[in-house]
Design a protein around this motif. Structure first.
Motif, PDB file in Angstrom:
ATOM      1  N   ILE A 115      88.606  70.637  28.173  1.00 11.87           N
ATOM      2  CA  ILE A 115      87.776  71.711  27.641  1.00 11.87           C
ATOM      3  C   ILE A 115      88.548  72.587  26.657  1.00 11.87           C
ATOM      4  CG2 ILE A 115      86.650  73.894  28.265  1.00 11.87           C
ATOM      5  CD1 ILE A 115      85.474  72.582  30.636  1.00 11.87           C
ATOM      6  N   ASP A 116      89.755  72.998  27.044  1.00 13.80           N
ATOM      7  CA  ASP A 116      90.533  73.952  26.259  1.00 13.80           C
ATOM      8  C   ASP A 116      91.852  73.316  25.835  1.00 13.80           C
ATOM      9  OD1 ASP A 116      91.772  76.100  25.106  1.00 13.80           O
ATOM     10  OD2 ASP A 116      91.510  77.466  26.801  1.00 13.80           O
ATOM     11  N   THR A 117      91.988  73.016  24.556  1.00 13.60           N
ATOM     12  CA  THR A 117      93.225  72.417  24.050  1.00 13.60           C
ATOM     13  C   THR A 117      94.076  73.459  23.319  1.00 13.60           C
ATOM     14  OG1 THR A 117      92.227  71.749  21.924  1.00 13.60           O
ATOM     15  CG2 THR A 117      92.060  70.199  23.769  1.00 13.60           C
ATOM     16  N   ASP A 138      79.421  78.148  31.016  1.00 17.64           N
ATOM     17  CA  ASP A 138      79.563  78.401  32.459  1.00 17.64           C
ATOM     18  C   ASP A 138      80.692  77.573  33.072  1.00 17.64           C
ATOM     19  OD1 ASP A 138      77.900  76.109  31.951  1.00 17.64           O
ATOM     20  OD2 ASP A 138      77.426  76.073  34.088  1.00 17.64           O
ATOM     21  N   LEU A 139      81.144  76.523  32.376  1.00 20.79           N
ATOM     22  CA  LEU A 139      82.232  75.696  32.893  1.00 20.79           C
ATOM     23  C   LEU A 139      83.610  76.247  32.542  1.00 20.79           C
ATOM     24  CD1 LEU A 139      80.874  72.111  32.060  1.00 20.79           C
ATOM     25  CD2 LEU A 139      80.821  73.301  34.259  1.00 20.79           C
ATOM     26  N   PHE A 140      83.658  77.142  31.570  1.00 25.83           N
ATOM     27  CA  PHE A 140      84.950  77.656  31.129  1.00 25.83           C
ATOM     28  C   PHE A 140      85.698  78.355  32.263  1.00 25.83           C
ATOM     29  CE2 PHE A 140      83.449  78.186  26.419  1.00 25.83           C
ATOM     30  CZ  PHE A 140      83.276  76.813  26.355  1.00 25.83           C
ATOM     31  N   LYS A 141      84.926  78.914  33.214  1.00 27.90           N
ATOM     32  CA  LYS A 141      85.563  79.656  34.308  1.00 27.90           C
ATOM     33  C   LYS A 141      86.471  78.786  35.155  1.00 27.90           C
ATOM     34  CE  LYS A 141      81.645  79.110  37.560  1.00 27.90           C
ATOM     35  NZ  LYS A 141      80.700  78.441  36.645  1.00 27.90           N
ATOM     36  N   PHE A 142      86.243  77.481  35.171  1.00 30.16           N
ATOM     37  CA  PHE A 142      87.064  76.590  35.985  1.00 30.16           C
ATOM     38  C   PHE A 142      88.444  76.341  35.377  1.00 30.16           C
ATOM     39  CE2 PHE A 142      82.733  74.872  37.229  1.00 30.16           C
ATOM     40  CZ  PHE A 142      82.736  75.470  38.477  1.00 30.16           C
ATOM     41  N   HIS A 200      82.753  65.845  27.762  1.00 32.84           N
ATOM     42  CA  HIS A 200      83.685  66.848  28.283  1.00 32.84           C
ATOM     43  C   HIS A 200      83.089  67.659  29.429  1.00 32.84           C
ATOM     44  CE1 HIS A 200      86.676  66.086  25.168  1.00 32.84           C
ATOM     45  NE2 HIS A 200      85.655  65.906  24.361  1.00 32.84           N
ATOM     46  N   LEU A 201      81.795  67.477  29.681  1.00 28.49           N
ATOM     47  CA  LEU A 201      81.153  68.136  30.820  1.00 28.49           C
ATOM     48  C   LEU A 201      81.236  67.281  32.076  1.00 28.49           C
ATOM     49  CD1 LEU A 201      77.882  69.362  29.045  1.00 28.49           C
ATOM     50  CD2 LEU A 201      80.132  70.455  29.125  1.00 28.49           C
ATOM     51  N   ASP A 202      81.746  66.073  31.920  1.00 27.91           N
ATOM     52  CA  ASP A 202      81.807  65.116  33.030  1.00 27.91           C
ATOM     53  C   ASP A 202      83.087  65.350  33.825  1.00 27.91           C
ATOM     54  OD1 ASP A 202      81.997  62.779  34.649  1.00 27.91           O
ATOM     55  OD2 ASP A 202      80.810  61.659  33.177  1.00 27.91           O
ATOM     56  N   ARG A 203      82.939  65.630  35.103  1.00 29.07           N
ATOM     57  CA  ARG A 203      84.121  65.913  35.917  1.00 29.07           C
ATOM     58  C   ARG A 203      85.031  64.702  36.062  1.00 29.07           C
ATOM     59  NH1 ARG A 203      83.373  65.318  42.258  1.00 29.07           N
ATOM     60  NH2 ARG A 203      81.798  63.703  42.301  1.00 29.07           N
ATOM     61  N   ARG A 204      84.513  63.494  35.742  1.00 30.64           N
ATOM     62  CA  ARG A 204      85.381  62.317  35.760  1.00 30.64           C
ATOM     63  C   ARG A 204      86.385  62.365  34.614  1.00 30.64           C
ATOM     64  NH1 ARG A 204      81.226  57.569  35.415  1.00 30.64           N
ATOM     65  NH2 ARG A 204      80.344  59.087  33.945  1.00 30.64           N
ATOM     66  N   VAL A 205      86.081  63.162  33.598  1.00 29.80           N
ATOM     67  CA  VAL A 205      87.013  63.389  32.490  1.00 29.80           C
ATOM     68  C   VAL A 205      87.967  64.521  32.835  1.00 29.80           C
ATOM     69  CG1 VAL A 205      87.191  64.110  30.078  1.00 29.80           C
ATOM     70  CG2 VAL A 205      85.397  62.524  30.767  1.00 29.80           C
TER      71      VAL A 205
END
Length: 401
Positions: A225-227, A276-280, A312-317
């Motif tokens: 998500i964040d590079t 909403d995923l950025f918090k993780f 990038h929203l896939d938790r498998r990634v």
């Protein structure tokens, strides 16, 4: 003759300009690290030129360079080494020869290589797995999963899951004398990412839940998500693994669209509605204070590459993209991070989040080491830090597996 000498001199100056970078003062064996970094940058420049001129794809040169390090399965007086297949997936298998009064532990080791290169047949991985089998008196299984860009996401995950489920069959564990209560999944770099992913997928499957005692990760990549985390900024140019090289290689796992590389480099690859995923993975919440330094948190920018961005929203990634209730189901965990590594903060965030939900975690941070150190664990270019990392990893397995 004079013009040729002038051209040669200018070429040397340009090469030095594009490959030189200052080596941190406290890094171990700085001359070796400088040589490794210079050779990597030369390979990167060559791969870029080859792709630009149409000779070969960028990642293919690295695939060739890594493949030259493959060795045959050589048994010794202590270990039988076999190249075989589990459900049609190639694996390298390490079986202790000495008789045992007890069932043995087992380690499933997933190699790194940014999903596009590497193999358990490489001399460095053979060294790690052979030493693990010897010191633990353990069976070691090393899957040789399919690589991108020929096989895109999720091929690598699928292969690893197939190998693990095949190995976990009662008849297979009995065949190799393995104790089903003492199995660990390990991996380094992208192999650490695959380790985090397959552990979560196994925990979601009622048939395989709680069948893995431990997971061990060596400088893992755990989010895409964040590079532009602090570790990406501080180690943008290496040593060894630069931010640009890592992105150019790993993006090939998800897509063949070259514009996607530029989006990730700009940190503008997340789709609308993903905030909403950025918090993780918000490093300002999870990094220990010493690693935040004077960096200021900036959210990734929403891009327009929706097909690619959705991955990038896939938790498998990104194994970090799960809520706390899912993380707290994970097994005993070991994480090694290195100071001079763009992926450092992925591991630090993972450790913090696991500890927050009560998962037993051991974390070793190597202050004077670079990403990929264990790749340089054999002659002629071995790093003492790589050997120390391997020793810490195996010692933890001895104590906890």
């Amino acid at each position: 003759m004079g013009n040729k000498m002038l051209l040669f001199g200018i070429s040397c100056i340009l090469l030095a300009y594009y490959t030189y970078m200052p080596i941190p003062e406290n890094i171990e064996e700085p001359w070796k690290v400088r040589l490794i970094d210079t050779l990597t940058k030369i390979a990167t420049l060559t791969a870029t030129l080859f792709e630009y001129t149409g000779l070969m794809k960028f990642e293919h040169l690295f695939f060739i360079l890594m493949r030259t390090q493959n060795i045959e399965p050589i048994s010794d007086e202590n270990i039988t080494v076999i190249d075989t297949e589990f459900s049609n997936i190639p694996v390298r298998l390490y079986l202790p020869k000495r008789k045992s009064e007890r069932q043995r532990p087992a380690v499933i080791y997933i190699h790194g290589g940014a999903f596009v290169t590497g193999s358990p047949k490489m001399e460095s991985y053979d060294f790690v797995n052979r030493m693990t089998a010897n010191r633990l008196d353990a069976v070691v299984v090393a899957p040789d999963y399919r690589l991108a860009p020929q096989y895109l996401f999720p091929a690598a995950i699928e292969d690893c899951i197939i190998v693990i489920k095949f190995f976990l069959q009662d008849k297979v564990l009995e065949k190799y004398g393995v104790d089903p209560a003492h199995i660990c999944i390990s991996g380094d770099s992208s192999g650490g990412s695959l380790t985090g992913t397959v552990i979560q997928l196994l925990q979601d499957d009622p048939e395989y839940r709680n069948k893995i005692k431990a997971q061990a990760m060596i400088y893992p990549g755990l989010q895409t998500i964040d590079t532009w985390m602090p570790s990406y900024r501080e180690n943008e140019n290496g040593p060894f693994l630069s931010r640009k090289l890592a992105i150019m290689l790993s993006v090939r796992y998800f897509t063949k669209e070259t514009e996607s590389v530029h989006a990730v480099l700009r940190n503008e690859h997340m789709p609308e509605g993903s905030r909403d995923l950025f918090k993780f993975v918000n490093w300002s919440h999870f990094l220990p204070e010493k690693y935040k330094k004077n960096h200021v948190y900036r959210e990734p920018i929403h891009g327009k590459l929706n097909t690619f961005s959705a991955l990038h929203l896939d938790r498998r990634v990104s194994p970090l993209l799960v809520n706390d209730s899912q993380l707290q189901n994970l097994p005993l965990t070991y994480v090694i991070t290195c100071e001079y590594d763009i992926l450092r903060d992925d591991g630090l965030i993972y450790v913090t989040r696991l500890r927050n939900v009560g998962v037993p975690v051991t974390h070793d941070h190597i202050e004077d080491a670079i990403h990929g150190a264990i790749l340089f664990s054999t002659a002629p270019m071995y790093l003492h830090s790589g050997l120390r990392i391997i020793d810490k990893y195996i010692s933890w397995l001895q104590e906890n597996l």
